[in-house]
Scaffold this motif. Structure first.
Motif, short mmCIF file in Angstrom:
data_model
loop_
_atom_site.label_atom_id
_atom_site.label_comp_id
_atom_site.label_asym_id
_atom_site.label_seq_id
_atom_site.Cartn_x
_atom_site.Cartn_y
_atom_site.Cartn_z
N THR A 431 19.66 37.52 52.26
CA THR A 431 19.65 38.18 53.27
C THR A 431 19.72 40.06 53.17
O THR A 431 18.80 40.86 53.43
N HIS A 432 20.22 40.10 52.50
CA HIS A 432 20.60 41.35 52.70
C HIS A 432 20.62 42.05 51.00
O HIS A 432 20.71 43.63 51.04
N GLY A 433 20.33 41.46 49.88
CA GLY A 433 19.96 42.42 48.72
C GLY A 433 21.27 42.18 47.90
O GLY A 433 22.41 41.83 48.37
N HIS A 434 20.97 42.12 46.53
CA HIS A 434 22.64 41.74 45.63
C HIS A 434 23.23 43.12 45.57
O HIS A 434 24.30 43.04 45.44
N VAL A 435 22.40 44.48 45.96
CA VAL A 435 23.72 45.21 45.68
C VAL A 435 24.40 45.18 46.97
O VAL A 435 26.09 45.89 47.23
N PHE A 436 24.11 44.86 48.32
CA PHE A 436 24.74 45.16 49.15
C PHE A 436 26.20 43.64 48.97
O PHE A 436 26.80 43.87 49.14
N GLY A 437 25.56 42.43 48.44
CA GLY A 437 26.24 41.57 48.01
C GLY A 437 28.20 42.19 47.19
O GLY A 437 28.97 41.90 46.93
N ASP A 438 27.37 42.86 46.06
CA ASP A 438 28.38 43.97 45.02
C ASP A 438 29.21 44.69 45.83
O ASP A 438 29.97 44.33 45.52
N GLN A 439 29.01 45.45 46.65
CA GLN A 439 29.36 45.79 47.86
C GLN A 439 30.37 45.22 48.64
O GLN A 439 31.88 45.64 48.58
N VAL A 440 29.98 43.79 49.33
CA VAL A 440 30.90 43.26 49.91
C VAL A 440 31.91 42.48 48.70
O VAL A 440 33.37 42.73 49.55
N ILE A 441 31.33 42.05 47.74
CA ILE A 441 32.86 41.60 47.16
C ILE A 441 33.48 42.67 46.32
O ILE A 441 34.49 42.99 46.57
N LYS A 442 33.31 44.12 46.16
CA LYS A 442 34.01 44.95 45.66
C LYS A 442 35.17 46.23 46.85
O LYS A 442 36.82 45.89 46.77
N LYS A 443 34.55 45.34 48.68
CA LYS A 443 36.21 46.12 49.29
C LYS A 443 36.35 44.18 49.73
O LYS A 443 37.44 44.82 49.76
N VAL A 444 36.21 43.76 49.34
CA VAL A 444 37.03 42.94 49.31
C VAL A 444 38.34 42.63 48.12
O VAL A 444 39.55 42.28 48.80
N ALA A 445 37.46 42.92 47.17
CA ALA A 445 38.32 43.68 46.10
C ALA A 445 39.40 44.55 46.37
O ALA A 445 40.87 44.48 46.09
N ASP A 446 38.83 45.55 46.73
CA ASP A 446 39.78 46.76 47.42
C ASP A 446 40.65 46.36 48.13
O ASP A 446 42.63 46.74 48.23
N LEU A 447 40.68 45.06 48.66
CA LEU A 447 41.10 44.67 50.87
C LEU A 447 42.90 44.06 49.69
O LEU A 447 43.64 44.32 50.27
N LEU A 448 41.99 43.23 48.39
CA LEU A 448 43.33 42.45 48.18
C LEU A 448 44.13 43.36 47.50
O LEU A 448 45.73 42.97 47.60
N SER A 449 43.81 44.29 46.19
CA SER A 449 44.96 44.77 45.78
C SER A 449 45.20 46.02 46.85
O SER A 449 47.24 46.40 46.47
N SER A 450 45.43 46.35 47.70
CA SER A 450 45.89 46.99 48.49
C SER A 450 47.16 46.50 49.08
O SER A 450 48.05 46.50 49.90
N LYS A 451 46.67 45.01 49.31
CA LYS A 451 47.99 44.08 49.80
C LYS A 451 48.43 43.44 48.99
O LYS A 451 49.68 43.23 50.01
N ALA A 452 48.75 43.89 47.74
CA ALA A 452 49.42 42.81 47.32
C ALA A 452 50.36 43.74 46.46
O ALA A 452 50.37 45.30 46.74
N ARG A 453 51.47 43.22 46.70
CA ARG A 453 53.10 44.10 45.37
C ARG A 453 52.55 43.98 44.27
O ARG A 453 51.76 44.09 43.84
N GLN A 454 54.10 45.38 43.68
CA GLN A 454 53.19 45.79 41.98
C GLN A 454 54.22 43.97 41.60
O GLN A 454 53.10 43.73 40.43
N THR A 455 54.57 42.96 42.43
CA THR A 455 54.83 41.79 41.10
C THR A 455 53.89 40.74 41.54
O THR A 455 53.76 39.84 40.50
#
Length: 571
Positions: A431-455
């Protein structure tokens, strides 16, 4: 004895003295002229030897520029290549005059240089026409290294020949000097005043020659040390190891001084102290400072300072008592990677000039060493990190799992595995193109990293799937964390992409070691099984693995591990 006889004897003695003085004067002038010519020839030989070393360094710099450009695709690395080629041509013109008596060696050297330059040009042309993959194998071929090693061997052989000539010239100079001393001492019996003055001038020539020999010896030692330094740095496997090597060799090359090496941090807004060495009573060393606090970095070239009245000093220079210091930017491939800070209590002009020359040579070697280190780290990161998200990729998962399972067994705690998948991701792409899809993956990855502890560990498992490993966390805690992640993903703001109406959700499957399975392969499969059940039950939910007595249903495309059941998590 009569008056006439005394007069004749005096006249004869005076005539003999004048004649002897003239002979001594002519002899001393001849010897002095020859010594001066030998000194000039020796200096020319030293310059030629330096030119050969510069030729070798520029060939290495050019090849590194081509290698860096082919590996990274960054055109900034070509600056080192073009600058190196220009310097090589200039050095060849200078060497043509000094090696003109050795036609065969000069032709061999020029032919080898021509082949290397042609090789690098072909590499660039092939890269432009066929892409980097077509040329990387050729860069790493043994024949390429053998050809470069052969060229360096020829240059070093020529350098050794020049050093031998320098030693012979110095020996001849010493022999002439000894003869000159004998003549001067003999002349002192006849023409004491004139000979004494002439002897004084001669002593100055001797001192200058001795200083030249000492300088040549120091430069030769530094060249050998620098060669070992470069070889050792190429074998270093980490920054910590590299800094130890720099500190060890730096204290030898820049002996009698204090030094500090600063490198840029990741955001390039500050320089941080990497290592330091030097004088026992060293002043306070700045741990970090901004680039605009150093005049050398602001001007883009070497800056020397002292604490005399009217001197404008760098802000990071924290000494409380007078001393001279030198700041040298460490630059390679058009980019400044750090700063070499040298301080000393020497105030003699000649000593400072020699120190500056040695520091500049050492800084040039540091620039190449740090460039190679950065390239190595970048290649290593590309091997273990996903280029889009910066998360660990699946290739290093086995090694990480072995480490995490061993740590869990040693400390007797649980590991919870969350397998996440972005819901309806294919539809988002369509629907929105692969560029938008990459942005979605990047945002989810950033969110997961921010919620994870160092361990904790976050990994991109493939496509729109992620794997999160919570250390020292059971199923119940993992389910609570997963529900929070579910809500956080729903709250993501995607308006900056131009798709204000788009909202996303994820599905999560959870399994636990050792509760769910006692090995890494099974526990990941069980988490994947739970994820599939969450998606089949309507998506946008968390499902936790739980053993049940009944046999599991066969799911197309999946391999059941053992009897399992899946339940919805309770947040």
């Amino acid at each position: 004895m009569g008056w006439l006889l005394k007069r004749r004897i005096t006249t004869w003695l005076l005539t003999a003295g004048i004649g002897t003085l003239l002979v001594l004067a002519i002899g001393s002038l001849s010897l002095g002229s020859k010594i001066q010519r030998l000194a000039t020839d020796t200096l020319e030989l030293v310059r030629t030897e330096r030119a050969l070393k510069d030729l070798e360094l520029n060939l290495i710099d050019s090849l590194n520029g081509v290698r860096g450009y082919i590996i990274t695709g960054n055109p900034d690395y070509l600056d080192a290549y073009y600058r190196g080629v220009q310097h090589i041509v200039e050095i060849q013109l200078r060497l043509a005059n000094h090696l003109k008596t050795a036609h065969e060696e000069q032709f061999n050297l020029n032919e080898l240089i021509k082949q290397r330059l042609k090789f690098m040009s072909i590499m660039l042309d092939t890269k432009h026409s066929k892409g980097p993959d077509a040329i990387k194998s050729e860069l790493n071929e043994g024949s390429n290294k053998k050809a470069m090693d052969h060229l360096r061997s020829v240059i070093q052989s020529e350098g050794r020949s020049l050093k031998q000539k320098i030693v012979e010239a110095a020996t001849e100079t010493q022999t002439l000097t000894d003869a000159f001393i004998s003549i001067v001492f003999a002349g002192l019996l006849i023409a004491g005043g004139v000979s004494a003055a002439q002897f004084h001038l001669f002593r100055r020539v001797i001192a200058a020659q001795k200083r030249a020999q000492e300088l040549l010896q120091t430069q030769t030692q530094n060249t050998e040390i620098s060669s070992r330094f470069s070889e050792t740095m190429h074998a270093a496997k980490s920054r910590e190891e590299s800094y130890k090597i720099i500190r060890s060799y730096g204290s030898t090359i820049l002996r009698g001084t204090g030094c500090a090496l600063y490198v840029y941090n990741n955001s390039r807004d500050q320089l941080e102290l990497a290592t330091n060495w030097g004088e026992e009573n060293e002043p306070q060393i700045a741990e970090r400072f901004r680039p605009d606090e150093c005049w050398a970095l602001r001007r883009g070239r070497i800056y020397t300072g002292s604490e005399v009245e009217g001197q404008v000093n760098c802000t990071h220079h924290l000494s409380d008592h007078p001393r001279n210091y030198i700041c040298l930017p460490i630059t390679a491939a058009g980019q400044t990677s750090g700063l070499l800070y040298v301080y000393t209590e020497k105030f003699e002009h000649d000593a400072l000039d020699e120190l500056i020359q040695q520091a500049v040579i050492f800084a040039d070697q540091l620039s190449l060493a740090l460039l190679n280190l950065e390239l190595s780290e970048r290649l290593q990161q590309q091997a273990i990190r996903d280029s889009l998200t910066g998360l660990f990729n699946r290739r290093v998962l086995d090694e990480m799992l072995n480490r995490e399972f061993a740590r869990a067994d040693r400390n007797n705690y649980q590991l919870s595995f969350l397998m996440l998948d972005i819901d309806h991701f294919k539809k988002l792409n369509d629907t929105h193109g692969h560029v938008f899809g990459d942005q979605v993956i990047k945002k989810v990855a950033d969110l997961l990293s921010s919620k994870a502890r160092q361990t904790d560990t976050v990994c991109r498992y493939g496509g729109e799937e992620f794997l999160v490993i919570f250390a020292n966390c059971g199923l119940e805690q993992a389910a609570i964390k997963a529900e929070k992640l579910l809500l956080a993903v729903k709250a993501l703001k995607l308006g900056d992409t131009g798709h204000d109406a788009v909202s996303i959700s994820i599905s999560i499957g959870i399994a636990c070691y050792p509760d769910s399975a006692d090995n890494k392969e099974d526990v990941i499969k069980l988490a994947d099984e739970a994820l599939y059940r969450a998606k089949r039950n309507g998506r946008d939910q968390v499902c936790v693995y739980e053993e049940m007595p009944n046999e599991p249903e066969e799911i197309p495309g999946r391999t059941n591990v053992h009897p399992v059941g899946v339940k919805n998590a309770v947040g």
